[in-house]
Each structure stands twice: as structure tokens, then as C-alpha cells.
Enzyme design. Structure first.
Site, mmCIF file in Angstrom:
data_model
loop_
_atom_site.group_PDB
_atom_site.id
_atom_site.type_symbol
_atom_site.label_atom_id
_atom_site.label_comp_id
_atom_site.label_asym_id
_atom_site.label_seq_id
_atom_site.Cartn_x
_atom_site.Cartn_y
_atom_site.Cartn_z
ATOM 1 N N HIS A 209 33.407 25.797 48.023
ATOM 2 C CA HIS A 209 33.362 26.561 46.688
ATOM 3 C C HIS A 209 33.600 25.336 45.602
ATOM 4 O O HIS A 209 32.889 25.546 44.571
ATOM 5 C CB HIS A 209 34.387 27.530 46.607
ATOM 6 C CG HIS A 209 34.366 28.574 47.451
ATOM 7 N ND1 HIS A 209 34.899 28.621 48.753
ATOM 8 C CD2 HIS A 209 33.764 29.980 47.361
ATOM 9 C CE1 HIS A 209 34.634 29.696 49.213
ATOM 10 N NE2 HIS A 209 33.936 30.523 48.518
ATOM 11 N N ARG B 44 55.981 39.518 24.531
ATOM 12 C CA ARG B 44 55.805 40.702 24.654
ATOM 13 C C ARG B 44 56.818 41.738 24.119
ATOM 14 O O ARG B 44 56.587 42.689 23.782
ATOM 15 C CB ARG B 44 55.727 41.307 26.115
ATOM 16 C CG ARG B 44 54.529 40.668 26.940
ATOM 17 C CD ARG B 44 53.121 41.161 26.542
ATOM 18 N NE ARG B 44 52.899 42.621 26.992
ATOM 19 C CZ ARG B 44 52.796 43.018 27.982
ATOM 20 N NH1 ARG B 44 52.695 42.580 29.193
ATOM 21 N NH2 ARG B 44 52.897 44.484 28.116
HETATM 22 N N1 URA Z 1 48.390 35.502 30.958
HETATM 23 C C1 URA Z 1 48.902 36.236 31.438
HETATM 24 O O1 URA Z 1 48.814 36.536 32.505
HETATM 25 N N2 URA Z 1 49.628 37.200 30.680
HETATM 26 C C2 URA Z 1 49.872 37.107 29.573
HETATM 27 O O2 URA Z 1 50.330 37.886 28.570
HETATM 28 C C3 URA Z 1 49.429 36.003 28.881
HETATM 29 C C4 URA Z 1 48.569 35.150 29.322
#
Ligand code: URA
Length: 253
Positions: free
Chosen positions: A5, A222
Site C-alpha cells: 500500500h 466539545r
Molecule cells: N478528530 C477527531 O477525531 N475528533 C474531533 O473532534 C476532532 C478531530
């Protein structure tokens, strides 16, 4: 012989011990731009795998993209190990889940929650996904010397960006029961962030007796906002490029 790959062969990397691994192929040349002037050399490009050689502080290094998630990362680790790479450093982006982490901060993962599927093809779930202390130390020292903000701790590596990271803007709008409330659960268990590759990398490296680590830049938090902006991405890419190269050079001796 060229690997299936990656399309890389042993003689292209014979003098190289350490690889930096962003997920995004376009980030490979961006990282190489921070290396010694005119040292970057694109040596292979196939599917999600772009590979570039460069020198940093005179030391030859490899940068190879892994694509997103465990399955494609595992292919990259398998084929890089076969051609003699010994130290694997993931450099990527992440979503923080602790309120004290600022956008742009770096997160050095010490261990990862195995929410992926690929690592279970290599070791049972009881097997820990832990980074190598040498790689953690090199990343930490590099952040200290560059005076960049960082956090050390546990990361949750999910196999999906949406439901596995408890995002409700999936197409169906539904998140299965086992992930409902999971963000809050990981937050309470002091997990710092979500990303999608560290657990697979650490498990494979442990099983293969290789060294690995991961550093990611927070592009969202978040607990605050969900929209990354371009200038933040650029800041994070610059920080990751510099710290990744510094740590890789330290680990090459
Ligand atoms: N990558 C992820 O997996 N989650 C996010 O919230 C941001 C980047």
C-alpha cells in the site's frame, strides 16, 4: 521490494529510524516545510499514503500519512515496520473534552481507550494501549523548550467521528444507547480528548516491540464550540510540525 500500500521500499528509508504520521496526506508536505531547507523529498504517494523524506538538524526523518482511523493506520504501521522503521509518532488533530483545555493546546497521549476495532485484531481488549515513555518524554521536552501549552493524559480513540464521539448530527440523528452519555462518562474518568488512531498505534507498537507516541492539537473543545476555523488549524499544524520534528530528531540517536 515495494510495500503493497505504501509503495515504499527498504532502500528508500535505510538511514531512517523515526516516522511522523499525520492522518491527512496534505499535512505531510506542510510538516516537511519546517525541516531543513530544501531537504524535503516526496518519495511515494498511493491512496491515503503520502511519504516524504526530510532532514531536521541534519537527521534524516520520514513523514507518512495514515489516512483516518485504525484500519488504514495499521496498514501503515505494518508496512513501515517491515522496512525498518522503529519509532512511530502520530501528529494529528483532536477534540478536547475537558473544559480547561484551550483551543490550539497540544495533548500528549500517555494511554488510549480502545474504542477502535482494529487493535482487537492484534491483541485482546484487556491488553493496554500505552505510549512509549521515551516518546512521551521527547514530546514533553520539545513542548517545554518551545514554551508551547500542552497536557499529558489519556485519550479516547474512536472508530467513528460521529456516534462514537457522541455527536448527534449523524444523518439519522440517532446515537446508539451504548454511546449515549459516553462523552460525559469519559470526561468524568479524566479522559482529555477524542481522536481516531492512537489506540491502534499503541497496541500494534506494543505487540511488535516498537516505540510509539502521539501528540494532537485541539481544534475543538466539545464542552464549548464545535466549529474549527482555518487560522486555528494553521496554528495547530505549525505547532505539531515543529514539535514533531524536534521530538523525532531527539529519538533518532
Ligand atoms: N478528530 C477527531 O477525531 N475528533 C474531533 O473532534 C476532532 C478531530
Amino acid at each position: 521490494m515495494k510495500q503493497y500500500h505504501l509503495q515504499l521500499s527498504e532502500d528508500q528509508v535505510r538511514d531512517i529510524k523515526v516516522v511522523l504520521m499525520p492522518g491527512d496526506p496534505q499535512r505531510v508536505e506542510k510538516i516537511a516545510a519546517f525541516a531543513d531547507m530544501n531537504s524535503a523529498q516526496l518519495i511515494a504517494r498511493n491512496r491515503e499514503y503520502t511519504s516524504c523524506r526530510c532532514k531536521f538538524q541534519g537527521i534524516p526523518l520520514l513523514i507518512t500519512s495514515t489516512g483516518i482511523g485504525g484500519p488504514s493506520l495499521a496498514i501503515a504501521v505494518e508496512e513501515l515496520a517491515r522496512i525498518g522503521i522503529e519509532v512511530f509518532i502520530r501528529v494529528g488533530t483532536t477534540g478536547a473534552i475537558q473544559p480547561h483545555i484551550n483551543l490550539g493546546d497540544l495533548i500528549i497521549t500517555t494511554g488510549a481507550v480502545r474504542l477502535d476495532g482494529t487493535s482487537s485484531h492484534y491483541a485482546p481488549l484487556e491488553y493496554p494501549a500505552v505510549a512509549s515513555y521515551e516518546v512521551i518524554t521527547a514530546l514533553k521536552q520539545s513542548c517545554d523548550t518551545q514554551n508551547l501549552p500542552y497536557h499529558l493524559g489519556i485519550t479516547a480513540s474512536s472508530d467513528s467521528f460521529y456516534p462514537g464521539q457522541e455527536r448527534y448530527d449523524t444523518y439519522s440523528g440517532y446515537v446508539i444507547k451504548s454511546f449515549q452519555g459516553s462523552l460525559e462518562q469519559w470526561r468524568k474518568l479524566r479522559v482529555l480528548n477524542y481522536e481516531m488512531e492512537a489506540a491502534t498505534l499503541f497496541t500494534l507498537a506494543g505487540v511488535f516491540n516498537l516505540k510509539s507516541g502521539a501528540i494532537c492539537g485541539a481544534i475543538v473543545n466539545r464542552t464549548q464550540t464545535e466549529k474549527p476555523d482555518d487560522s486555528l488549524l494553521e496554528l495547530v499544524e505549525t505547532r505539531l510540525g515543529k514539535i514533531g520534528l524536534l521530538a523525532a530528531a531527539k529519538l533518532s540517536s
